[in-house]
Design a protein around this motif. Sequence first.
Motif, PDB file in Angstrom:
ATOM      1  N   ASP A 210       0.845  -1.197   0.000  1.00 22.21           N
ATOM      2  CA  ASP A 210       0.000   0.000   0.000  1.00 22.21           C
ATOM      3  C   ASP A 210       0.881   1.248   0.000  1.00 22.21           C
ATOM      4  OD1 ASP A 210      -2.232  -1.537  -0.009  1.00 22.21           O
ATOM      5  OD2 ASP A 210      -2.784  -1.196   2.097  1.00 22.21           O
ATOM      6  N   ARG A 211       0.405   2.272  -0.685  1.00 19.50           N
ATOM      7  CA  ARG A 211       1.135   3.543  -0.739  1.00 19.50           C
ATOM      8  C   ARG A 211       0.468   4.527   0.230  1.00 19.50           C
ATOM      9  NH1 ARG A 211       4.426   5.781  -4.689  1.00 19.50           N
ATOM     10  NH2 ARG A 211       3.897   4.028  -6.060  1.00 19.50           N
ATOM     11  N   ILE A 212       1.279   5.154   1.075  1.00 20.44           N
ATOM     12  CA  ILE A 212       0.761   6.137   2.036  1.00 20.44           C
ATOM     13  C   ILE A 212       1.607   7.407   1.962  1.00 20.44           C
ATOM     14  CG2 ILE A 212      -0.117   4.356   3.612  1.00 20.44           C
ATOM     15  CD1 ILE A 212       2.322   4.843   5.388  1.00 20.44           C
ATOM     16  N   VAL A 213       1.078   8.471   2.570  1.00 16.87           N
ATOM     17  CA  VAL A 213       1.793   9.750   2.647  1.00 16.87           C
ATOM     18  C   VAL A 213       2.259   9.936   4.081  1.00 16.87           C
ATOM     19  CG1 VAL A 213       1.621  12.263   2.410  1.00 16.87           C
ATOM     20  CG2 VAL A 213       0.440  10.752   0.786  1.00 16.87           C
ATOM     21  N   VAL A 214       3.543  10.275   4.228  1.00 10.45           N
ATOM     22  CA  VAL A 214       4.123  10.488   5.558  1.00 10.45           C
ATOM     23  C   VAL A 214       4.823  11.848   5.558  1.00 10.45           C
ATOM     24  CG1 VAL A 214       5.660   9.587   7.334  1.00 10.45           C
ATOM     25  CG2 VAL A 214       4.501   7.999   5.783  1.00 10.45           C
ATOM     26  N   ARG A 215       4.533  12.661   6.597  1.00 11.06           N
ATOM     27  CA  ARG A 215       5.233  13.943   6.735  1.00 11.06           C
ATOM     28  C   ARG A 215       6.407  13.759   7.683  1.00 11.06           C
ATOM     29  NH1 ARG A 215       1.933  19.024   8.112  1.00 11.06           N
ATOM     30  NH2 ARG A 215       1.309  17.802   9.940  1.00 11.06           N
ATOM     31  N   ALA A 216       7.558  14.265   7.283  1.00  9.08           N
ATOM     32  CA  ALA A 216       8.795  14.022   8.021  1.00  9.08           C
ATOM     33  C   ALA A 216       9.132  15.159   8.973  1.00  9.08           C
ATOM     34  CB  ALA A 216       9.939  13.817   7.037  1.00  9.08           C
ATOM     35  N   ASN A 217       9.935  14.767  10.001  1.00  8.71           N
ATOM     36  CA  ASN A 217      10.516  15.701  10.970  1.00  8.71           C
ATOM     37  C   ASN A 217       9.470  16.590  11.646  1.00  8.71           C
ATOM     38  OD1 ASN A 217      13.092  14.723  10.560  1.00  8.71           O
ATOM     39  ND2 ASN A 217      13.619  16.272   9.014  1.00  8.71           N
ATOM     40  N   LEU A 218       8.347  15.962  12.012  1.00 10.00           N
ATOM     41  CA  LEU A 218       7.347  16.706  12.771  1.00 10.00           C
ATOM     42  C   LEU A 218       7.760  16.822  14.232  1.00 10.00           C
ATOM     43  CD1 LEU A 218       3.997  15.254  11.340  1.00 10.00           C
ATOM     44  CD2 LEU A 218       5.241  17.313  10.631  1.00 10.00           C
ATOM     45  N   ILE A 219       8.524  15.847  14.694  1.00 10.35           N
ATOM     46  CA  ILE A 219       8.998  15.860  16.075  1.00 10.35           C
ATOM     47  C   ILE A 219      10.489  15.580  16.069  1.00 10.35           C
ATOM     48  CG2 ILE A 219       6.776  15.147  17.055  1.00 10.35           C
ATOM     49  CD1 ILE A 219       7.853  12.316  17.214  1.00 10.35           C
ATOM     50  N   THR A 220      11.151  16.028  17.135  1.00 13.74           N
ATOM     51  CA  THR A 220      12.589  15.795  17.227  1.00 13.74           C
ATOM     52  C   THR A 220      12.910  14.449  17.849  1.00 13.74           C
ATOM     53  OG1 THR A 220      13.021  18.168  17.337  1.00 13.74           O
ATOM     54  CG2 THR A 220      14.751  16.688  18.132  1.00 13.74           C
ATOM     55  N   PRO A 221      12.364  14.115  19.017  1.00 11.68           N
ATOM     56  CA  PRO A 221      12.696  12.811  19.607  1.00 11.68           C
ATOM     57  C   PRO A 221      12.043  11.668  18.834  1.00 11.68           C
ATOM     58  CG  PRO A 221      11.030  13.903  20.931  1.00 11.68           C
ATOM     59  CD  PRO A 221      11.446  14.890  19.863  1.00 11.68           C
ATOM     60  N   THR A 222      12.642  10.502  18.951  1.00 11.10           N
ATOM     61  CA  THR A 222      12.084   9.313  18.299  1.00 11.10           C
ATOM     62  C   THR A 222      10.964   8.769  19.155  1.00 11.10           C
ATOM     63  OG1 THR A 222      14.224   8.765  17.356  1.00 11.10           O
ATOM     64  CG2 THR A 222      12.580   6.998  17.432  1.00 11.10           C
ATOM     65  N   PRO A 223       9.770   8.654  18.614  1.00  6.09           N
ATOM     66  CA  PRO A 223       8.651   8.157  19.419  1.00  6.09           C
ATOM     67  C   PRO A 223       8.841   6.691  19.787  1.00  6.09           C
ATOM     68  CG  PRO A 223       8.017   8.305  17.123  1.00  6.09           C
ATOM     69  CD  PRO A 223       9.374   8.937  17.228  1.00  6.09           C
ATOM     70  N   THR A 224       8.300   6.311  20.934  1.00  4.75           N
ATOM     71  CA  THR A 224       8.364   4.921  21.390  1.00  4.75           C
ATOM     72  C   THR A 224       7.314   4.099  20.659  1.00  4.75           C
ATOM     73  OG1 THR A 224       9.069   5.674  23.560  1.00  4.75           O
ATOM     74  CG2 THR A 224       8.234   3.414  23.402  1.00  4.75           C
ATOM     75  N   LEU A 225       7.711   2.906  20.217  1.00  2.00           N
ATOM     76  CA  LEU A 225       6.764   2.052  19.501  1.00  2.00           C
ATOM     77  C   LEU A 225       5.628   1.644  20.413  1.00  2.00           C
ATOM     78  CD1 LEU A 225       9.167  -0.313  17.529  1.00  2.00           C
ATOM     79  CD2 LEU A 225       8.014   1.753  16.721  1.00  2.00           C
ATOM     80  N   ARG A 226       4.435   1.718  19.888  1.00  4.81           N
ATOM     81  CA  ARG A 226       3.275   1.309  20.658  1.00  4.81           C
ATOM     82  C   ARG A 226       3.251  -0.206  20.805  1.00  4.81           C
ATOM     83  NH1 ARG A 226      -1.889   4.909  18.626  1.00  4.81           N
ATOM     84  NH2 ARG A 226      -0.908   6.959  18.798  1.00  4.81           N
ATOM     85  N   ALA A 227       2.819  -0.660  21.963  1.00  6.70           N
ATOM     86  CA  ALA A 227       2.758  -2.105  22.212  1.00  6.70           C
ATOM     87  C   ALA A 227       1.698  -2.763  21.356  1.00  6.70           C
ATOM     88  CB  ALA A 227       2.477  -2.361  23.686  1.00  6.70           C
ATOM     89  N   THR A 228       0.698  -1.976  20.919  1.00  8.04           N
ATOM     90  CA  THR A 228      -0.407  -2.557  20.160  1.00  8.04           C
ATOM     91  C   THR A 228      -0.152  -2.535  18.661  1.00  8.04           C
ATOM     92  OG1 THR A 228      -1.505  -0.397  20.141  1.00  8.04           O
ATOM     93  CG2 THR A 228      -2.093  -1.923  21.915  1.00  8.04           C
ATOM     94  N   SER A 229       1.011  -2.004  18.236  1.00  6.72           N
ATOM     95  CA  SER A 229       1.282  -1.926  16.798  1.00  6.72           C
ATOM     96  C   SER A 229       1.366  -3.323  16.209  1.00  6.72           C
ATOM     97  CB  SER A 229       2.595  -1.178  16.543  1.00  6.72           C
ATOM     98  OG  SER A 229       2.479   0.167  16.971  1.00  6.72           O
TER      99      SER A 229
END
Length: 247
Positions: A210-229
Amino acid sequence: MSGKDSPQNVIKKFQNRQKMMPYVLGGLAGALVIGGIFIIITVLGGNNKPFSGLFSTKTPTVTVTATPTATQPSPTPSMTPTETLTPTPEASPTPDKPFQYVVKEDDNCWLIAFNNNADLLYLQQINLFTDPLNTCPISPGDIIWVPAPGQKIPTPTRVPDDVARGTRYDYIIQSGDTLASIASYFNSTVEDILNYNRNIADENSIDVGDRIVVRANLITPTPTLRATSTLANQTPGLPSPSVTATP
C-alpha cells in the motif's frame, strides 16, 4: 724233330680240342640263357619280386627340411573406448524473493531456515509469527513463506534531520512495517499518518504494497513504539519499497 711236337701229337691235341668245344659252347650258351632269364624276372617283377635286390640300386632319399619362415606378427587391434557423454545436471535457480514451503514432519522454523539458507527472524516476520509464547506455530502440511537465501529484514534509512519539517513522502509499505515504525523512521507520528491517509481504517491493519503519505521531521525525539502496533499484512515478493519526497 727234337723240341717240337710230332705231327701225331699235334693232330692228337687238335682232336682233343675238337672234343671239348661242344662242352665249352654249351656252357656259354647255358650261362647266357640263365642270365637272360634272371634279367627278365628282375625287370618284370620289380622290387616286390624275388632276386630284385641283387640288381637294385639304392636311390638316395631326398629329405626336405622345412625352414621356418619368419612371420611378421600382426598388430593386435586395440579397443578404442567410446566416450560416454554424461549429461550435466542443471543447477536449480536460486530464488531471489520469498517462496512458499510445505511444512514436513519434524520441521521447525530454525531447521527450515537453516536448510534454505534463510534468515530465521525474517522467516518469522513475513509469516506473522509474533506470539512471544509460540514463535513457530507450524504443523505438517502448512504452507509458509521462506525468505530467499541471504535475504535480510529491510531496514529503511531514517530521514535526515536537515529535511524541512513537514516534508511529505510517498511511502510504499513493506514487510515488517507498522505505523509506529514508519512514524519513527520519518520522525513523524501515527496520528499524523492516519490524518493524511484516510483510507487506513485501522492502524493495526495495513498491507504490504500500500502507498501512504508520511510527513517528516514533525517531532525531534524518536517516538516509542506502541505495544499494540501490528505488522503489515504480508504479501511476499512485491517490489522493494520506495520513498518519494514531496515538498
